[in-house]
Design an enzyme around this catalytic site. Sequence first.
Site, short mmCIF file in Angstrom:
data_model
loop_
_atom_site.label_atom_id
_atom_site.label_comp_id
_atom_site.label_asym_id
_atom_site.label_seq_id
_atom_site.Cartn_x
_atom_site.Cartn_y
_atom_site.Cartn_z
N HIS A 203 -14.36 16.75 -4.10
CA HIS A 203 -13.55 16.67 -5.32
C HIS A 203 -12.10 16.97 -5.01
O HIS A 203 -11.18 16.33 -5.51
CB HIS A 203 -14.07 17.67 -6.36
N CYS A 515 -4.68 -7.89 7.86
CA CYS A 515 -4.48 -6.64 7.11
C CYS A 515 -4.32 -5.42 8.01
O CYS A 515 -4.32 -4.29 7.53
CB CYS A 515 -5.60 -6.43 6.10
C1 PEP Z 1 -7.96 -2.89 11.11
O1 PEP Z 1 -8.79 -2.52 11.94
O2 PEP Z 1 -6.95 -3.57 11.38
C2 PEP Z 1 -8.13 -2.52 9.70
C3 PEP Z 1 -7.35 -3.00 8.76
O3 PEP Z 1 -9.11 -1.64 9.38
P1 PEP Z 1 -9.03 -0.05 9.64
O4 PEP Z 1 -7.64 0.31 10.03
O5 PEP Z 1 -9.48 0.57 8.36
O6 PEP Z 1 -10.02 0.14 10.74
#
Ligand code: PEP
Length: 587
Positions: A203, A515
């Site tokens: 929490h 990403c």
């Molecule tokens: C990545 O591996 O580039 C990614 C976006 O995931 P994480 O950083 O959460 O492993």
Amino acid sequence: MLALSGISLSSGIALGRAHRLQPRELEIPRRTIEPDEIETEIARFHAAVEATRRHLDELIANLEKKTPGAHATAHEFLDTHRLLLRDPEIIDGTVTAIRDTACNAEWAVQTRQTAIADSFAAIEDPYLRARIEDIEHVTRLIIEALTDGRAPVLLNSPRLQGGAGDLAGRIVVTRVLSPPQVTLLHQHGVSALVLEQGSSFAHAAILARSLGIPALIGVHSALTLIKEDDELILDGHYGVLFVMHSDRLRRHYRDKQHDLAFQVAADLDAKEPIKTKDGVALDIYLNTEEPAEIAPPRGSGLAGVGLMRTEFLFLDRRPADEESQLAHYRAMLAAAGGRPVTIRTFDIGGDKLLAGDRPQGGGENPALGLRAVRLGLNHPELLRRQLRALLRAACDGPLRILLPLVTTAGEIRQVRRMMQQLIADLPAAEHPPAEHLALGAMIETPAAALAIHTLLPEVDFVAIGTNDLSQYTLAADRLDPAVGYLYDPLHPALLRLISHVIEQAEARGIPVSLCGEMAAEPKYAGVLIGLGLRAFSVHCGAVAALARRLKTLDAGRCRALMQRALKDPDFDPQALLAAIDGSTQPP
Ligand code: PEP
Ligand code: MG
């Protein structure tokens, strides 16, 4: 320099001096009282409960003044504590104990708490057992109020005896915290939290996130290794805490922190789509777990959520149940207002180990072990629960389910079958519309990138995760500073893999985004555009600078430079960046 790792709760950066909070041991003596003192003792107990309630009320009122946007979550947790102050098991039970055993109130509260804890321990449901923590927090507050007859001492720190702000800029290092303690520290201006324990923190962890306090949990032996006033750097993205670091590292992080603060303040203009100088349309998505970051007006220029990590829902002793997961996913879809939201199934294991004894990849080499989708398929009950919540949420808007660390097409097929079965079992009213649902894979292993042609027929989209793709391609642990020099997004092997994935996905008409942190670094934007990337997913702090940079680039020229670079035996990353820079012009 000492680098300690932990489980990060947010991607913030904090620099500051350590303030250690040693847990205060409470001595609770038993006193037998005379029969004519019993009513006075009961009144003393009620007064302590009132003092505790006033204290919690005060915390909530201050919180609303200081952080209006965050108070809903804080309310929820502090209200739980407030409600417990009316719980007959605690309150009436204590009064009865004082009457029946003629003991002092402190002792009665303590014995009540132990009795409740024992009865919970006998119950199998871990959620109910987890509630004992809240009860422990509250009974401790009552005992503290009884001990000195005043407000409870939430934290035993000389710095907290003064006014708010006494911990301004400090990084608090301690064993474990309760939600009221996190709230109090926030009001005193603490800049980050480092906790030795992770298991009993759930929490408080969610609260720290909603208050925007960078925090690391599960940092073993932090109180032993860190001295008062040690200079610390907390990197929330990588879950690392640096102690006794160099001036160079401090400068690096100060710059990074400054950039983040500057960029978060700037908004993306929704009216103007992002285009390169030569008119190529681009999308910026957000990596976020906070609905507020994508909600208009602030996030209105964004294409949607490109990555919502869900590990935070699994930090509790017991992973979030289906309903509370559903509430989180719905909140994100509502904030996105019809734009797609990409939610990644839990990526537990590897560098994201959880505290406690819940399922997680261990093994000699956790990064290569039972992690992410592998763990989910090995513990289908956990994955099914999450998928069910996701499928139900998809009734509300376009939701893209993203599978982390995919290595084979079989993994995707297994998850798709699971989803089909779950849909079939859902009541018709909760069947997500087909157009709302997409299943995608993160491309994070060299195997997935090289064999992308075998994965593409199974997915609706792919997201390249360069944080892990770099680690696995370059055989350099993303958390190990000793091999940090190898962890280079411009390594030709990595560039070739990214290029291959984008090319193949494009040929099959499968949307592809990137990403990893590489997308958030404006200096790599030209490289990625040159490799054919059109969708970037980055954290909120990086959006504005990335958008500015993208508008200065010439996609055609970047493409030509990258085509040459990929084949160049004398490939020089710095020369490549300089060439891209040389071709930019202000938008
Ligand atoms: C990545 O591996 O580039 C990614 C976006 O995931 P994480 O950083 O959460 O492993
Ligand atoms: Mg990853």
